[in-house]
Design an enzyme around this catalytic site. Structure first.
Site, mmCIF file in Angstrom:
data_model
loop_
_atom_site.group_PDB
_atom_site.id
_atom_site.type_symbol
_atom_site.label_atom_id
_atom_site.label_comp_id
_atom_site.label_asym_id
_atom_site.label_seq_id
_atom_site.Cartn_x
_atom_site.Cartn_y
_atom_site.Cartn_z
ATOM 1 N N SER A 245 -20.444 90.533 36.344
ATOM 2 C CA SER A 245 -20.559 89.290 37.125
ATOM 3 C C SER A 245 -19.269 88.496 36.984
ATOM 4 O O SER A 245 -18.604 88.586 35.945
ATOM 5 C CB SER A 245 -21.715 88.438 36.594
ATOM 6 O OG SER A 245 -21.377 87.917 35.324
ATOM 7 N N ASP A 246 -18.926 87.715 37.991
ATOM 8 C CA ASP A 246 -17.899 86.713 37.744
ATOM 9 C C ASP A 246 -18.506 85.753 36.722
ATOM 10 O O ASP A 246 -19.729 85.719 36.528
ATOM 11 C CB ASP A 246 -17.472 85.992 39.034
ATOM 12 C CG ASP A 246 -16.115 85.300 38.843
ATOM 13 O OD1 ASP A 246 -15.688 85.134 37.669
ATOM 14 O OD2 ASP A 246 -15.482 84.922 39.838
#
Ligand code: BGC
Length: 844
Positions: free
Chosen positions: A247-248
Site C-alpha cells: 500500500s502507499d
C-alpha cells in the site's frame, strides 16, 4: 497467475524456527511452514514500523527495510548526519532517452541502497505527466507511456540487479496531487490500457518488478487498495505479477476489501486495518486461507530476492554508510539530461571567453531536487556559480549575482552562519523538552531544517505536550535588517536576545506530507549589529492533531530590495562578454502533496531575464525546473538550456556543457507550452471528489497535435551541439501482420562539425478518422553516435502494440486494418522521413 497449492496441513501456532524436516506446504516455489498460525501470517503483512517489515524467526526471515525514492536513497531517517547521493530527478532521467544510462544510474542507486541496509526501494514513480502543474511530475519520467516504460524497465532492472527490490508506483491514476488521498479518477478502460497502465505492464512483464505500490486514490469508483479488478484481475491474473502489492503509506483503509482485492502488505505499521481484524476475517471465512497464504508467499518470495531469508538476524549494510554513487557518473548523466532548446548563431558552447556573468537565484542556490518523499540530504551541491568559477579560473573573469529572490519559506542561513551556544561549533543546539521545561535530550546539529520520519524523540511528537527547541548565536559582518522565519505545524515562538519577536500557531495542512514540505511559517524582521552575537531561540510545540513527518525549520536571510538585486545582475551582465542566467522553480514549489497553481516562474525571474538579455546579446538561460514553466522571453535570448532538478552534480555538469566538454544530450520528455491555455490538461482539481480524465488519450503532445496548437518547444525536441541529416528509413515489410513487431532501419548522418549523439524517434500514425485517437504516437526510439561526416544506422523495433488498440467491448487488443505510417525524426514536430504500411491486406 493462479497460485497452485500443492500441499496443505492444518495451521497451528509455531514455537520456533522451522528446522530441517519440519512440515512445510509448498506453494509454487515457496515452502511455507505448516506450523505457522493465522496470526503469525497476518503479523507479517503489516509493517513493523514506519519503514520496516516484520521478521519471523520461524521462517528465518529478518526484517526488511524500505526507503524512498527515485532520485536518491534516503534511508530510514532524513538527517544531515546521514547524507545520500542526490541523483538527477526522474524527469531529467526521462530527458536522456537513454535506457543504458537509466540502468547505470539505477544500479548505482541500488548499490547505495544495499550499503545503507535498504532492501526495498520505493521507486520508480511511473505515473504520467498528465498535467504540467502536477506537483510530483518531476518524479515521473515523461508524458508519454512508451518513453516512460522504456526508461522504467531499465531502471527496475538496474535496481534489482543490485539485489534490491524495486517498487513501481503509484498504481494507478495518481497523476496529480490535489486531494490525492481521496479523489476518484474516472478513466475509460481503453485509456487506462493504452496510456496509464502501459509502464506498469512493461515493468511487470519485462523487468519482473518485485513490488507494485497501490495508490491513495480511487479509479472508477474503487479505491486502488481495494481495486480487485486492477489488482487481482489485471495485474496478477492477466499480467502474471508474482510480487508484492504494497500500500502507499496509510492507503489501506479497510480490512476485508483490501485483503480480497489482493493487497499484500499494508504500510506503515505496526498499526493498520489488518492485524487482529484480518485474523478474525480469516477465521470467520470472510477471507480465505488461500488468500492469506498467497500474500505470505509473495512476501517470502521478495524476501528471498533481497537475501532476507538467509537466517541472519540483522540486515545487510549500515544506515550510516556514506553515499557512494560516483560523482563522475552523476556529472555525465546530468549533462546527458540537459536539453538545448535554442542556440542562436552557435552561442554555445562558449569558446575563448574572457569574462562571464553568472546570475539568477539558481546560479547561487540551485533547486537540485523536488519536495516530498523523493528528497534526500545531499553531501554537497555543486552550484553553477561555484563550478563555472572553478572551471574558468585563470581564463575568464567570472562575476556572480543573485538577481532576485524566489524562496517561499525563509531560506536556511548559509553553512557556518550559526553557532551552537553550548559547544561553540558551527551549527546549532537542538533540545527536546517536556511541557514543564525539563530537558529530555540535547544534540548538536549543523542544519536548521530538521525532519523526523522514523518516529520522533520520545515525548515531543504529534499530540505530546513536549517542545523542540533550537538555540543558536549569529554574528553578522555588517549591521542591517534581516528576516527570520520559523516553520512547523504547531505553536512556534521565536525570540532574539530573550525578546519574543513572533509567537503564532500555524494551521494543519491538507496533506500530511506538507508538514515537512511547506509547513506554516511565522516571520519577523530584526536588526543585527555588526560583530555582535545575537542569541536566537525557536521553540516549537508540535500540533496535538498533526500527522505525517514532523519537521521544524529556522530560516534567516538579509532583508534586501529586489530592485537592487536586479540592478546588480544587470550591471554584472552588461560588463561581461556573455551572461548565464539560472532561473527556475524555488525550493518546494514543485513537491509531493500539492500541485502548482501556475506555470509562471516564481518571483521576478522573467523580468530578470528580460533585463539581462537587453544588455547582453549573448545571454544563455538555464531553466532549473523539474516540469514545464513558461518562458515568455525564449525568443529573445541567445540560448536556452532546460536543466531540470539535476541533483548534486548540477554545477559541474553545467560547466561541462557550457564550455563544450560535454554535449547537452537531452530531448524533451514533456511538451513545453507557450501559454497555460494551450495545455491539453492544466489544473487537475477534482470536482466533488471526481477527477475526470475526459481528454482520453490526448494528453501531452497528442493533445497539441489534435488541437493543432504550436507548443513553445515540442515533445522530443533538443538540439545537441551538432547537426543531423536523416537519410533513409526502411521497414522490414510494408504489410503489417496483426500482433507482430516491425523492424525499422534508419540511417542518419552527423552533418555538423562535432561528434555527437542523436535520439532517433519513430511515431506511428494509425488509420485516420477517429478524432479521439492521437494523430501519431511515439512507438520506439534509439540512439546514434557519430563523428563529423559519419553515418550511423539505428535499428528500431516497433512493437506490435503500437498498431493495436484496446477494444473495451471485446476486452482485449485488436489490430485494426488500414493504412498506417511511421514518421521518423528529431521530435514529435520535426519528422524527416516516413514509411507507409498496410495492415490487413488480403493474402495473395
Ligand atoms: C508517497 C510514496 C512514498 C511513501 C513513503 C507516500 O506519501 O506517496 O511515494 O513512497 O509516502 O514515503
Amino acid at each position: 497467475m493462479t497460485t497452485s497449492f500443492e500441499a496443505r496441513t492444518p495451521p497451528g501456532r509455531t514455537s520456533g524456527r522451522a528446522g530441517a524436516g519440519a512440515q512445510t506446504a509448498k506453494i509454487n516455489d515457496i515452502d511455507l511452514p505448516a506450523a505457522l498460525s493465522v496470526q503469525d501470517k497476518v503479523l507479517l503483512l503489516t509493517g513493523a514500523d514506519s519503514w520496516r517489515t516484520q521478521g519471523a524467526e520461524a521462517l528465518g526471515l529478518r526484517q526488511m527495510t524500505t526507503s524512498d525514492g527515485p532520485a536518491g536513497v534516503r534511508g530510514v531517517i532524513k538527517d544531515e548526519r546521514q547524507p545520500s547521493s542526490s541523483l538527477p530527478c526522474p524527469s531529467a532521467i526521462g530527458a536522456t532517452w537513454d535506457t543504458e544510462l537509466a540502468y547505470e544510474l539505477a544500479a548505482a542507486l541500488g548499490a547505495e541502497a544495499r550499503a545503507k541496509g535498504v532492501d526495498v526501494l520505493l521507486a520508480p514513480t511511473i505515473n504520467l505527466m498528465r498535467t504540467p502543474l502536477g506537483g510530483r511530475g518531476f518524479e515521473c519520467f515523461s508524458e508519454d507511456p512508451v518513453l516512460t516504460a522504456r526508461i522504467a524497465v531499465a531502471y527496475v532492472r538496474g535496481v534489482q540487479d543490485a539485489g534490491v527490490a524495486a517498487t513501481i508506483k503509484h498504481y494507478v491514476g495518481n497523476d496529480s496531487e490535489t486531494e490525492r488521498w481521496s479523489y476518484d479518477a474516472r478513466i475509460a478502460e481503453h485509456v487506462l490500457r493504452e496510456l496509464y497502465l502501459v509502464p506498469f505492464e512493461a515493468c511487470v512483464r519485462e523487468a519482473g518488478a518485485a513490488l507494485v505500490m497501490a495508490a491513495y486514490n480511487s479509479v472508477n469508483g474503487m479505491l486502488m487498495t481495494e481495486n480487485e479488478r486492477l489488482l487481482k484481475d489485471v495485474l496478477k491474473a492477466e499480467w502474471g505479477f508474482d510480487g508484492v502489492v504494497i500500500s502507499d503509506w496509510h492507503a489501506a483503509r479497510s480490512t476485508t476489501p483490501t485483503a480480497l482485492a489482493t493487497l499484500d502488505l499494508a504500510m506503515p505499521g505496526p498499526d493498520g486495518p489488518w492485524g487482529e481484524q484480518l485474523s478474525e476475517a480469516v477465521t470467520s471465512g470472510a477471507v480465505s486461507r488461500q488468500v492469506l497464504d498467497d500474500k505470505v508467499v509473495r512476501l517470502l518470495r521478495m524476501a528471498r530476492l533481497v537475501g532476507a531469508m538467509d537466517g541472519s538476524a540483522s540486515g545487510r549494510g549500515d544506515s550510516t554508510a556514506q553515499p557512494l554513487v560516483d560523482q563522475g557518473l552523476l556529472r555525465r548523466a546530468v549533462a546527458a539530461s540537459f536539453v538545448l532548446l535554442r542556440n542562436e548563431q552557435e552561442a554555445l558552447p562558449f569558446a575563448q571567453l574572457r569574462s562571464l556573468a553568472v546570475v539568477g537565484p539558481g546560479a547561487i542556490w540551485p533547486t537540485i531536487q523536488g519536495g516530498g518523499s523523493a528528497g534526500v540530504v545531499p553531501v554537497s551541491v555543486s552550484t553553477p556559480a561555484g563550478a563555472l568559477r572553478a572551471a574558468l579560473a585563470g581564463q575568464a573573469h567570472v562575476t556572480t549575482a543573485q538577481g532576485c529572490q524566489i524562496w517561499t519559506t525563509v531560506p536556511e542561513p548559509p553553512e557556518g552562519a550559526l553557532r551552537d551556544p553550548v559547544s561553540g561549533e558551527p551549527g546549532l543546539r537542538l533540545e527536546f523538552r517536556s511541557a514543564d521545561g525539563a530537558l529530555l535530550g540535547s544534540e548538536h546539529r549543523t542544519s536548521s531544517v530538521l525532519t523526523w520520519w522514523d518516529g520522533v524523540p520520545p515525548g515531543v511528537g504529534w499530540g505530546s505536550s513536549g517542545r523542540i527547541v533550537l538555540l543558536a548565536t549569529m554574528r553578522t559582518q555588517a549591521s542591517g535588517p534581516y528576516l527570520l522565519g520559523a516553520a512547523g505545524v504547531g505553536h512556534l515562538i521565536l525570540a532574539v536576545d530573550g525578546v519574543v519577536i513572533a509567537d503564532e500557531v500555524t494551521a494543519i495542512p491538507a496533506d500530511p506530507v506538507e508538514a515537512m514540505t511547506r509547513p506554516g511559517e511565522i516571520r519577523a524582521a530584526v536588526e543585527f549589529e555588526a560583530g555582535r552575537a545575537a542569541e536566537i531561540r525557536l521553540e516549537f510545540r508540535p500540533a496535538a492533531d498533526g500527522e505525517g513527518p514532523l519537521a521544524v525549520r529556522l530560516g534567516i536571510v538579509p532583508a534586501v530590495h529586489e530592485e537592487d538585486l536586479l540592478a546588480e545582475a544587470v550591471q554584472a551582465a552588461s560588463a561581461a562578454e556573455a551572461a548565464v542566467v539560472v532561473v527556475g522553480s524555488a525550493d518546494m514549489t514543485e513537491s509531493e502533496g500539492f500541485d502548482r497553481d501556475t506555470l509562471a516562474l516564481p518571483g521576478q525571474q522573467d523580468e530578470l531575464v528580460r533585463r539581462v538579455a537587453a544588455v547582453n546579446a549573448r545571454t544563455v538561460v538555464v531553466v532549473n525546473s523539474g516540469m514545464p514553466v513558461l518562458m515568455p522571453w525564449a525568443g529573445d535570448v541567445a540560448a536556452v538550456i532546460y536543466a531540470w532538478l539535476p541533483g548534486q552534480a548540477m554545477g559541474e555538469a553545467l560547466a561541462d556543457v557550457l564550455l563544450g566538454h560535454a554535449e547537452p544530450g537531452g530531448r524533451l520528455p514533456v511538451t513545453l507550452p507557450a501559454a497555460e491555455a494551450d495545455c491539453p490538461v492544466l489544473h487537475a482539481a477534482p470536482d466533488n471528489g471526481v477527477l475526470s480524465y475526459d481528454e482520453g488519450l490526448l494528453i501531452g503532445y497528442r493533445g497539441y497535435d489534435t488541437a493543432g496548437t504550436v507548443p513553445q518547444f515540442p515533445f522530443g525536441h533538443g538540439s545537441g551541439y551538432t547537426v543531423w541529416a536523416y537519410e533513409s528509413v526502411l521497414a522490414a515489410t510494408g504489410d503489417l501482420a496483426p500482433g507482430s513487431d516491425l523492424e525499422l532501419r534508419v540511417i542518419v548522418r552527423n552533418a555538423g562539425a562535432r561528434a555527437g549523439r542523436e535520439v532517433v524517434q519513430a511515431y506511428v500514425a494509425g488509420p485516420p478518422g477517429d478524432p479521439g485517437r492521437p494523430v501519431r504516437a511515439l512507438a520506439a526510439f534509439g540512439t546514434a553516435s557519430a563523428e563529423p561526416g559519419e553515418a550511423a544506422e539505428v535499428v528500431l523495433t516497433i512493437p506490435a502494440r503500437s498498431f493495436a488498440r484496446y477494444d473495451e467491448e471485446a476486452g482485449g487488443w485488436t489490430w485494426p486494418p488500414g493504412q498506417y505510417a511511421i514518421h521518423v525524426g528529431r521530435s514529435s514536430r520535426d519528422l524527416r522521413l516516413s514509411v507507409a504500411l498496410i495492415s490487413g491486406r488480403p493474402s495473395p
